[in-house]
Design a protein around this motif. Structure first.
Motif, PDB file in Angstrom:
ATOM      1  N   ILE A   1       0.842  -1.200   0.000  1.00 46.21           N
ATOM      2  CA  ILE A   1       0.000   0.000   0.000  1.00 46.21           C
ATOM      3  C   ILE A   1       0.876   1.249   0.000  1.00 46.21           C
ATOM      4  O   ILE A   1       0.637   2.196  -0.752  1.00 46.21           O
ATOM      5  N   LYS A   2       1.910   1.224   0.830  1.00 48.70           N
ATOM      6  CA  LYS A   2       2.819   2.365   0.932  1.00 48.70           C
ATOM      7  C   LYS A   2       3.483   2.661  -0.414  1.00 48.70           C
ATOM      8  O   LYS A   2       3.646   3.821  -0.799  1.00 48.70           O
ATOM      9  N   LEU A   3       3.842   1.601  -1.132  1.00 52.60           N
ATOM     10  CA  LEU A   3       4.495   1.767  -2.428  1.00 52.60           C
ATOM     11  C   LEU A   3       3.486   1.961  -3.566  1.00 52.60           C
ATOM     12  O   LEU A   3       3.877   2.192  -4.705  1.00 52.60           O
ATOM     13  N   GLY A   4       2.210   1.820  -3.250  1.00 55.43           N
ATOM     14  CA  GLY A   4       1.172   1.994  -4.262  1.00 55.43           C
ATOM     15  C   GLY A   4       1.137   0.878  -5.285  1.00 55.43           C
ATOM     16  O   GLY A   4       0.846   1.104  -6.456  1.00 55.43           O
ATOM     17  N   LYS A   5       1.447  -0.326  -4.860  1.00 53.68           N
ATOM     18  CA  LYS A   5       1.462  -1.473  -5.762  1.00 53.68           C
ATOM     19  C   LYS A   5       0.426  -2.487  -5.301  1.00 53.68           C
ATOM     20  O   LYS A   5       0.065  -2.539  -4.138  1.00 53.68           O
ATOM     21  N   SER A   6      -0.013  -3.325  -6.250  1.00 51.89           N
ATOM     22  CA  SER A   6      -0.935  -4.393  -5.859  1.00 51.89           C
ATOM     23  C   SER A   6      -0.162  -5.609  -5.371  1.00 51.89           C
ATOM     24  O   SER A   6      -0.657  -6.389  -4.569  1.00 51.89           O
ATOM     25  N   GLN A   7       1.081  -5.750  -5.849  1.00 54.17           N
ATOM     26  CA  GLN A   7       1.893  -6.888  -5.443  1.00 54.17           C
ATOM     27  C   GLN A   7       3.364  -6.467  -5.376  1.00 54.17           C
ATOM     28  O   GLN A   7       3.847  -5.753  -6.253  1.00 54.17           O
ATOM     29  N   LEU A   8       4.058  -6.927  -4.349  1.00 54.96           N
ATOM     30  CA  LEU A   8       5.471  -6.596  -4.173  1.00 54.96           C
ATOM     31  C   LEU A   8       6.352  -7.526  -4.999  1.00 54.96           C
ATOM     32  O   LEU A   8       5.996  -8.678  -5.239  1.00 54.96           O
ATOM     33  N   SER A   9       7.509  -7.022  -5.402  1.00 55.70           N
ATOM     34  CA  SER A   9       8.486  -7.881  -6.072  1.00 55.70           C
ATOM     35  C   SER A   9       9.156  -8.750  -5.005  1.00 55.70           C
ATOM     36  O   SER A   9       9.032  -8.486  -3.807  1.00 55.70           O
ATOM     37  N   GLU A  10       9.879  -9.770  -5.440  1.00 53.11           N
ATOM     38  CA  GLU A  10      10.573 -10.649  -4.490  1.00 53.11           C
ATOM     39  C   GLU A  10      11.553  -9.850  -3.644  1.00 53.11           C
ATOM     40  O   GLU A  10      11.705 -10.094  -2.448  1.00 53.11           O
ATOM     41  N   ASP A  11      12.223  -8.903  -4.282  1.00 54.30           N
ATOM     42  CA  ASP A  11      13.204  -8.079  -3.587  1.00 54.30           C
ATOM     43  C   ASP A  11      12.537  -7.239  -2.489  1.00 54.30           C
ATOM     44  O   ASP A  11      13.057  -7.122  -1.385  1.00 54.30           O
ATOM     45  N   GLU A  12      11.381  -6.675  -2.806  1.00 54.83           N
ATOM     46  CA  GLU A  12      10.645  -5.865  -1.820  1.00 54.83           C
ATOM     47  C   GLU A  12      10.120  -6.740  -0.682  1.00 54.83           C
ATOM     48  O   GLU A  12      10.142  -6.336   0.482  1.00 54.83           O
ATOM     49  N   GLU A  13       9.659  -7.947  -1.022  1.00 55.92           N
ATOM     50  CA  GLU A  13       9.202  -8.876   0.016  1.00 55.92           C
ATOM     51  C   GLU A  13      10.344  -9.236   0.957  1.00 55.92           C
ATOM     52  O   GLU A  13      10.176  -9.275   2.176  1.00 55.92           O
ATOM     53  N   LEU A  14      11.509  -9.447   0.374  1.00 59.99           N
ATOM     54  CA  LEU A  14      12.692  -9.786   1.153  1.00 59.99           C
ATOM     55  C   LEU A  14      13.071  -8.642   2.091  1.00 59.99           C
ATOM     56  O   LEU A  14      13.451  -8.869   3.241  1.00 59.99           O
ATOM     57  N   THR A  15      12.932  -7.419   1.609  1.00 63.89           N
ATOM     58  CA  THR A  15      13.220  -6.247   2.440  1.00 63.89           C
ATOM     59  C   THR A  15      12.301  -6.216   3.651  1.00 63.89           C
ATOM     60  O   THR A  15      12.749  -5.978   4.778  1.00 63.89           O
ATOM     61  N   VAL A  16      11.012  -6.467   3.434  1.00 64.47           N
ATOM     62  CA  VAL A  16      10.041  -6.464   4.535  1.00 64.47           C
ATOM     63  C   VAL A  16      10.358  -7.586   5.523  1.00 64.47           C
ATOM     64  O   VAL A  16      10.376  -7.362   6.743  1.00 64.47           O
ATOM     65  N   LEU A  17      10.623  -8.785   5.016  1.00 58.86           N
ATOM     66  CA  LEU A  17      10.948  -9.914   5.898  1.00 58.86           C
ATOM     67  C   LEU A  17      12.215  -9.631   6.702  1.00 58.86           C
ATOM     68  O   LEU A  17      12.269  -9.932   7.902  1.00 58.86           O
ATOM     69  N   SER A  18      13.206  -9.054   6.053  1.00 59.00           N
ATOM     70  CA  SER A  18      14.457  -8.731   6.747  1.00 59.00           C
ATOM     71  C   SER A  18      14.208  -7.727   7.863  1.00 59.00           C
ATOM     72  O   SER A  18      14.754  -7.851   8.960  1.00 59.00           O
ATOM     73  N   ARG A  19      13.374  -6.743   7.585  1.00 57.23           N
ATOM     74  CA  ARG A  19      13.043  -5.727   8.586  1.00 57.23           C
ATOM     75  C   ARG A  19      12.315  -6.358   9.778  1.00 57.23           C
ATOM     76  O   ARG A  19      12.629  -6.081  10.936  1.00 57.23           O
ATOM     77  N   GLU A  20      11.357  -7.242   9.489  1.00 59.18           N
ATOM     78  CA  GLU A  20      10.614  -7.913  10.560  1.00 59.18           C
ATOM     79  C   GLU A  20      11.543  -8.787  11.400  1.00 59.18           C
ATOM     80  O   GLU A  20      11.433  -8.823  12.628  1.00 59.18           O
ATOM     81  N   LEU A  21      12.461  -9.481  10.746  1.00 64.10           N
ATOM     82  CA  LEU A  21      13.407 -10.340  11.453  1.00 64.10           C
ATOM     83  C   LEU A  21      14.325  -9.503  12.335  1.00 64.10           C
ATOM     84  O   LEU A  21      14.573  -9.846  13.493  1.00 64.10           O
ATOM     85  N   LYS A  22      14.799  -8.392  11.799  1.00 62.73           N
ATOM     86  CA  LYS A  22      15.695  -7.523  12.558  1.00 62.73           C
ATOM     87  C   LYS A  22      14.984  -6.953  13.786  1.00 62.73           C
ATOM     88  O   LYS A  22      15.558  -6.901  14.876  1.00 62.73           O
ATOM     89  N   GLN A  23      13.729  -6.564  13.630  1.00 59.99           N
ATOM     90  CA  GLN A  23      12.963  -6.036  14.768  1.00 59.99           C
ATOM     91  C   GLN A  23      12.878  -7.086  15.874  1.00 59.99           C
ATOM     92  O   GLN A  23      13.041  -6.775  17.046  1.00 59.99           O
ATOM     93  N   ARG A  24      12.625  -8.319  15.494  1.00 56.69           N
ATOM     94  CA  ARG A  24      12.500  -9.385  16.493  1.00 56.69           C
ATOM     95  C   ARG A  24      13.834  -9.693  17.160  1.00 56.69           C
ATOM     96  O   ARG A  24      13.891  -9.953  18.363  1.00 56.69           O
ATOM     97  N   LYS A  25      14.913  -9.636  16.390  1.00 55.49           N
ATOM     98  CA  LYS A  25      16.237  -9.874  16.969  1.00 55.49           C
ATOM     99  C   LYS A  25      16.601  -8.749  17.944  1.00 55.49           C
ATOM    100  O   LYS A  25      17.179  -9.003  18.999  1.00 55.49           O
TER     101      LYS A  25
END
Length: 149
Positions: A38-62
């Motif tokens: 939604i923030k990027l204004g896309k209906s679907q994220l690219s693999e790279d963008e998905e990876l960025t989000v997952l990395s951010r979530e993992l870092k927050q938990r660590k």
């Protein structure tokens, strides 16, 4: 199968198996991915963008895990460790320290770095290569070690 589809399937399975903690983490991941789209204004994220989000979530938990350990909150430490394990299921296979060291050495040679003053140049070149496959703090440590030799 896309990441959102995989998350949806795993959420259904977690509901059937009555795995509340896993379901909670999967919902958080799905929400984070949808919010990023939604923030990027896309209906679907690219693999790279998905990876960025997952990395951010993992870092927050660590980071949270570290804070809980420092505060002596063993109840929250266990919960954070369980969440990290679940998030890591969706991350690409992590590089070993030896594999990472090879990439660091190659990148230093590619950019012609010779001192710690070149740290930014090296980090800028290496991070896209190892995105999602290695922890940034470990990469930073290895680059510093190599540049200080």
């Amino acid at each position: 199968m896309g990441l959102l589809d995989r998350l949806n399937d795993d959420m259904k399975q977690a509901m059937k198996n009555k795995e509340k903690d896993k379901l909670s983490v999967l919902r958080m991941l799905k929400a984070a991915l949808q919010n990023e789209a939604i923030k990027l204004g896309k209906s679907q994220l690219s693999e790279d963008e998905e990876l960025t989000v997952l990395s951010r979530e993992l870092k927050q938990r660590k980071d949270s895990l570290q804070e809980f350990e420092n505060a002596g909150r063993t109840d929250l430490v266990e919960k954070a460790k369980a969440e990290i394990e679940i998030v890591q299921l969706y991350m690409p296979k992590q590089l070993t320290e030896e594999e990472l060291l090879e990439i660091v050495k190659q990148t230093i040679a590619e950019v012609g770095a010779s001192s710690k003053a070149d740290m930014g140049k090296v980090m800028g070149a290496i991070m896209p290569k190892v995105k999602g496959k290695a922890d940034g703090s470990l990469v930073n440590k290895l680059v510093q070690q190599q540049l200080s030799q």
